[in-house]
Design a protein around this motif. Structure first.
Motif, PDB file in Angstrom:
ATOM      1  N   PRO A 104       0.382  -1.344   0.082  1.00  0.00           N
ATOM      2  CA  PRO A 104       0.258   0.159  -0.083  1.00  0.00           C
ATOM      3  C   PRO A 104       1.130   1.286  -0.256  1.00  0.00           C
ATOM      4  CG  PRO A 104      -1.010  -1.471   1.163  1.00  0.00           C
ATOM      5  CD  PRO A 104       0.033  -2.328   0.925  1.00  0.00           C
ATOM      6  N   LYS A 105       2.239   1.251   0.880  1.00  0.00           N
ATOM      7  CA  LYS A 105       3.238   2.239   0.332  1.00  0.00           C
ATOM      8  C   LYS A 105       3.395   2.868  -0.858  1.00  0.00           C
ATOM      9  CE  LYS A 105       8.034   3.685   1.937  1.00  0.00           C
ATOM     10  NZ  LYS A 105       9.196   3.252   2.541  1.00  0.00           N
ATOM     11  N   TRP A 106       3.025   1.623  -2.064  1.00  0.00           N
ATOM     12  CA  TRP A 106       3.408   2.484  -3.112  1.00  0.00           C
ATOM     13  C   TRP A 106       2.113   2.274  -4.362  1.00  0.00           C
ATOM     14  CZ3 TRP A 106       8.049   3.580  -2.913  1.00  0.00           C
ATOM     15  CH2 TRP A 106       9.448   3.218  -1.910  1.00  0.00           C
ATOM     16  N   VAL A 107       1.394   1.936  -3.774  1.00  0.00           N
ATOM     17  CA  VAL A 107       0.117   1.887  -4.901  1.00  0.00           C
ATOM     18  C   VAL A 107      -1.070   2.037  -3.545  1.00  0.00           C
ATOM     19  CG1 VAL A 107      -1.221   0.695  -6.921  1.00  0.00           C
ATOM     20  CG2 VAL A 107       1.705   0.285  -6.384  1.00  0.00           C
ATOM     21  N   PRO A 108      -1.244   2.926  -3.422  1.00  0.00           N
ATOM     22  CA  PRO A 108      -2.955   3.483  -2.088  1.00  0.00           C
ATOM     23  C   PRO A 108      -3.515   2.581  -2.456  1.00  0.00           C
ATOM     24  CG  PRO A 108      -0.973   5.054  -2.291  1.00  0.00           C
ATOM     25  CD  PRO A 108      -0.542   3.847  -3.682  1.00  0.00           C
ATOM     26  N   GLN A 109      -4.108   3.023  -4.128  1.00  0.00           N
ATOM     27  CA  GLN A 109      -5.085   2.680  -4.999  1.00  0.00           C
ATOM     28  C   GLN A 109      -5.800   0.823  -4.035  1.00  0.00           C
ATOM     29  OE1 GLN A 109      -8.623   3.448  -5.550  1.00  0.00           O
ATOM     30  NE2 GLN A 109      -7.318   5.682  -6.419  1.00  0.00           N
ATOM     31  N   MET A 110      -4.586   0.058  -4.643  1.00  0.00           N
ATOM     32  CA  MET A 110      -4.395  -0.745  -4.379  1.00  0.00           C
ATOM     33  C   MET A 110      -4.677  -1.543  -2.833  1.00  0.00           C
ATOM     34  SD  MET A 110      -5.050  -2.452  -7.621  1.00  0.00           S
ATOM     35  CE  MET A 110      -5.957  -0.835  -7.705  1.00  0.00           C
ATOM     36  N   SER A 111      -5.044  -1.035  -2.230  1.00  0.00           N
ATOM     37  CA  SER A 111      -4.607  -1.221  -0.479  1.00  0.00           C
ATOM     38  C   SER A 111      -6.131  -2.221  -0.075  1.00  0.00           C
ATOM     39  CB  SER A 111      -4.850  -0.078   0.347  1.00  0.00           C
ATOM     40  OG  SER A 111      -5.824   0.910   0.266  1.00  0.00           O
ATOM     41  N   ASP A 112      -6.714  -1.902  -0.857  1.00  0.00           N
ATOM     42  CA  ASP A 112      -7.957  -2.322  -0.592  1.00  0.00           C
ATOM     43  C   ASP A 112      -8.672  -4.294  -1.219  1.00  0.00           C
ATOM     44  OD1 ASP A 112      -8.710  -2.028  -2.820  1.00  0.00           O
ATOM     45  OD2 ASP A 112     -10.849  -0.503  -2.574  1.00  0.00           O
ATOM     46  N   ALA A 113      -7.477  -4.992  -2.082  1.00  0.00           N
ATOM     47  CA  ALA A 113      -6.534  -5.955  -2.405  1.00  0.00           C
ATOM     48  C   ALA A 113      -7.860  -6.927  -2.032  1.00  0.00           C
ATOM     49  CB  ALA A 113      -5.996  -6.386  -2.995  1.00  0.00           C
ATOM     50  N   ALA A 114      -7.187  -7.786  -1.120  1.00  0.00           N
ATOM     51  CA  ALA A 114      -8.468  -8.163  -0.168  1.00  0.00           C
ATOM     52  C   ALA A 114      -9.922  -8.481  -0.171  1.00  0.00           C
ATOM     53  CB  ALA A 114      -8.064  -8.904   1.136  1.00  0.00           C
ATOM     54  N   ALA A 115      -9.938  -7.108   0.059  1.00  0.00           N
ATOM     55  CA  ALA A 115     -11.440  -6.787   0.145  1.00  0.00           C
ATOM     56  C   ALA A 115     -12.047  -6.912  -1.168  1.00  0.00           C
ATOM     57  CB  ALA A 115     -11.764  -5.271   1.122  1.00  0.00           C
ATOM     58  N   VAL A 116     -11.984  -6.075  -1.795  1.00  0.00           N
ATOM     59  CA  VAL A 116     -12.540  -6.253  -3.662  1.00  0.00           C
ATOM     60  C   VAL A 116     -12.610  -7.586  -3.941  1.00  0.00           C
ATOM     61  CG1 VAL A 116     -11.237  -5.798  -6.063  1.00  0.00           C
ATOM     62  CG2 VAL A 116     -11.467  -4.010  -3.794  1.00  0.00           C
ATOM     63  N   MET A 117     -11.603  -8.460  -3.906  1.00  0.00           N
ATOM     64  CA  MET A 117     -11.524 -10.140  -4.399  1.00  0.00           C
ATOM     65  C   MET A 117     -12.085 -10.591  -2.749  1.00  0.00           C
ATOM     66  SD  MET A 117      -9.531 -10.309  -7.030  1.00  0.00           S
ATOM     67  CE  MET A 117      -9.292 -12.455  -6.774  1.00  0.00           C
ATOM     68  N   ALA A 118     -12.984 -10.387  -1.969  1.00  0.00           N
ATOM     69  CA  ALA A 118     -13.642 -11.183  -1.295  1.00  0.00           C
ATOM     70  C   ALA A 118     -15.249 -10.733  -0.946  1.00  0.00           C
ATOM     71  CB  ALA A 118     -13.378 -10.699   0.529  1.00  0.00           C
ATOM     72  N   GLY A 119     -15.324  -9.869  -2.042  1.00  0.00           N
ATOM     73  CA  GLY A 119     -16.365  -8.889  -2.320  1.00  0.00           C
ATOM     74  C   GLY A 119     -17.417  -9.304  -3.982  1.00  0.00           C
ATOM     75  N   ILE A 120     -16.073  -9.197  -4.431  1.00  0.00           N
ATOM     76  CA  ILE A 120     -16.949  -9.767  -6.104  1.00  0.00           C
ATOM     77  C   ILE A 120     -17.485 -11.103  -5.986  1.00  0.00           C
ATOM     78  CG2 ILE A 120     -14.625  -8.506  -7.299  1.00  0.00           C
ATOM     79  CD1 ILE A 120     -13.746 -10.848  -7.582  1.00  0.00           C
ATOM     80  N   GLU A 121     -18.402 -10.683  -7.166  1.00  0.00           N
ATOM     81  CA  GLU A 121     -19.758 -12.542  -7.289  1.00  0.00           C
ATOM     82  C   GLU A 121     -18.816 -13.498  -8.619  1.00  0.00           C
ATOM     83  OE1 GLU A 121     -22.862 -10.415  -9.237  1.00  0.00           O
ATOM     84  OE2 GLU A 121     -23.794  -9.729  -7.066  1.00  0.00           O
ATOM     85  N   ARG A 122     -18.144 -13.852  -8.140  1.00  0.00           N
ATOM     86  CA  ARG A 122     -17.562 -14.784  -9.171  1.00  0.00           C
ATOM     87  C   ARG A 122     -18.410 -15.998 -10.024  1.00  0.00           C
ATOM     88  NH1 ARG A 122     -12.300 -15.756  -6.734  1.00  0.00           N
ATOM     89  NH2 ARG A 122     -12.042 -14.192  -5.334  1.00  0.00           N
ATOM     90  N   ARG A 123     -17.892 -15.400 -11.086  1.00  0.00           N
ATOM     91  CA  ARG A 123     -18.324 -15.539 -12.402  1.00  0.00           C
ATOM     92  C   ARG A 123     -18.355 -16.991 -13.267  1.00  0.00           C
ATOM     93  NH1 ARG A 123     -22.886 -13.354 -15.616  1.00  0.00           N
ATOM     94  NH2 ARG A 123     -23.239 -13.908 -18.110  1.00  0.00           N
ATOM     95  N   ALA A 124     -18.868 -18.571 -12.951  1.00  0.00           N
ATOM     96  CA  ALA A 124     -18.699 -18.942 -14.093  1.00  0.00           C
ATOM     97  C   ALA A 124     -18.014 -19.154 -14.916  1.00  0.00           C
ATOM     98  CB  ALA A 124     -19.283 -20.554 -14.241  1.00  0.00           C
ATOM     99  N   GLY A 125     -16.897 -19.955 -15.328  1.00  0.00           N
ATOM    100  CA  GLY A 125     -16.011 -19.264 -16.495  1.00  0.00           C
ATOM    101  C   GLY A 125     -15.341 -17.954 -16.470  1.00  0.00           C
ATOM    102  N   THR A 126     -14.922 -17.499 -15.854  1.00  0.00           N
ATOM    103  CA  THR A 126     -14.843 -16.104 -15.415  1.00  0.00           C
ATOM    104  C   THR A 126     -13.027 -16.794 -14.813  1.00  0.00           C
ATOM    105  OG1 THR A 126     -15.932 -14.735 -15.692  1.00  0.00           O
ATOM    106  CG2 THR A 126     -14.598 -13.303 -15.233  1.00  0.00           C
ATOM    107  N   ILE A 127     -12.232 -15.649 -15.318  1.00  0.00           N
ATOM    108  CA  ILE A 127     -10.910 -15.422 -14.545  1.00  0.00           C
ATOM    109  C   ILE A 127     -10.734 -14.373 -14.220  1.00  0.00           C
ATOM    110  CG2 ILE A 127      -7.979 -16.083 -14.803  1.00  0.00           C
ATOM    111  CD1 ILE A 127      -8.989 -17.325 -17.644  1.00  0.00           C
TER     112      ILE A 127
END
Length: 307
Positions: free
Chosen positions: A52-75
């Motif tokens: 987060p020190k170098w890329v503050p915008q991506m500091s919520d990476a874990a929260a983003v991945m936890a919050g998305i709806e996983r669509r079958a067949g999507t990488i």
């Protein structure tokens, strides 16, 4: 030789948003990823597990991945520069991790203070861990068509890094025109050479539109049989080496091109246009997509339906 079908890798949520100075709410990022997947994008670069020190915008990476709806067949892909980042990606159940290197020695030295060979070697434990975990591994080669520091980058230099990425076990390798200086002739030369040492169907084109050459370069890549392209909805992202310049090619423009050529993408352009408007409003910046702006205006004014 032009393919009948291509895969579009959407990089807006990660590559597009990472340099935004104002923090984009996590909920907005999640909504962006979800809407892109619902529109038919089968590979979304969702976030980046970096400091987060170098890329503050991506500091919520874990929260983003936890919050998305996983669509079958999507990488769902994430950028991982080191083992710590990989561990975060693994815990977040990412489908693919992305590692990166440059085709320019000057760029590598200026940005990460080491040679190309040293930079790729740093990814060996990350690549091994990904393979051991059964995850997809993608390698991205920046400055493949030109460098902001040394200028021209030789075709041989690009091929050398392709071979190094291949040795790491990469499933796909991106040929990236980081500063957007490439032209169609050079694009064909580089891709033709790269396809001699790595399967053509697993090479991808990542073009920036800094000099207005991205769509021309994509068409040139199609002529070389390339089937995978990166794009960013609404043209999110700029070029840090050319102040105020457009960066990533807009996904709407790429899909409009493919539709016109009769090439299947599986993406709903009408939905994509709405997504471009959504994220542009969310970050309070105009869309950089020419097709997106034109089609949205037609749609809003009831002039014509989207193609």
């Amino acid at each position: 030789m032009i393919p009948a079908k291509v895969k579009i890798v959407e990089v807006g949520p990660r590559d597009g948003l990472q340099n935004e100075k104002e923090f984009v709410p996590t909920e907005t990022k999640i909504e962006l990823v979800n809407r892109l997947a619902r529109a038919g994008i089968v590979n979304v670069e969702a976030t980046s597990f970096v400091s987060p020190k170098w890329v503050p915008q991506m500091s919520d990476a874990a929260a983003v991945m936890a919050g998305i709806e996983r669509r079958a067949g999507t990488i769902y892909s994430v950028l991982t520069p080191n083992i710590r980042g990989f561990e975060g990606a693994l815990e977040a159940k990412a489908d693919e991790i992305v590692i990166f290197g440059a085709a320019s020695e000057a760029f590598s030295q200026k940005n990460i203070n080491c040679s190309i060979a040293e930079s790729v070697a740093r990814f060996e434990p990350v690549a091994k861990a990904a393979k051991d975990a059964g995850m997809r591994l993608r390698g991205s080669i920046s400055c493949a068509l030109g460098c902001p520091y040394q200028g021209e980058v030789s075709v041989a230099s690009v091929v050398d890094v392709v071979e190094r990425m291949k040795a790491l076990g990469c499933d796909e390798i991106d040929i990236a025109d980081t500063i957007g200086v490439g032209t169609p002739k050079r694009t064909r030369e580089v891709l033709a050479a790269a396809s001699k040492v790595f399967p053509r169907e697993r090479l991808s084109g990542h073009f920036h539109d800094t000099y207005g050459q991205a769509i021309g370069n994509i068409y040139a890549a199609l002529l070389e049989g390339i089937e995978i392209f990166h794009a960013s909805v609404a043209g999110l992202g700029g070029c840090p080496y050319a102040k105020g310049a457009t960066g990533n090619v807009a996904t709407e423009d790429v899909v409009y091109l493919m539709n016109g050529l009769g090439i299947e993408t599986g993406i709903d352009l009408d939905q994509l246009v709405d997504i471009g408007d959504f994220i542009s409003r969310a970050i309070n910046k105009p869309s950089s997509s020419r097709a997106g702006r034109a089609l949205f205006t037609k749609k809003r004014d009831g002039v014509a339906a989207c193609a």
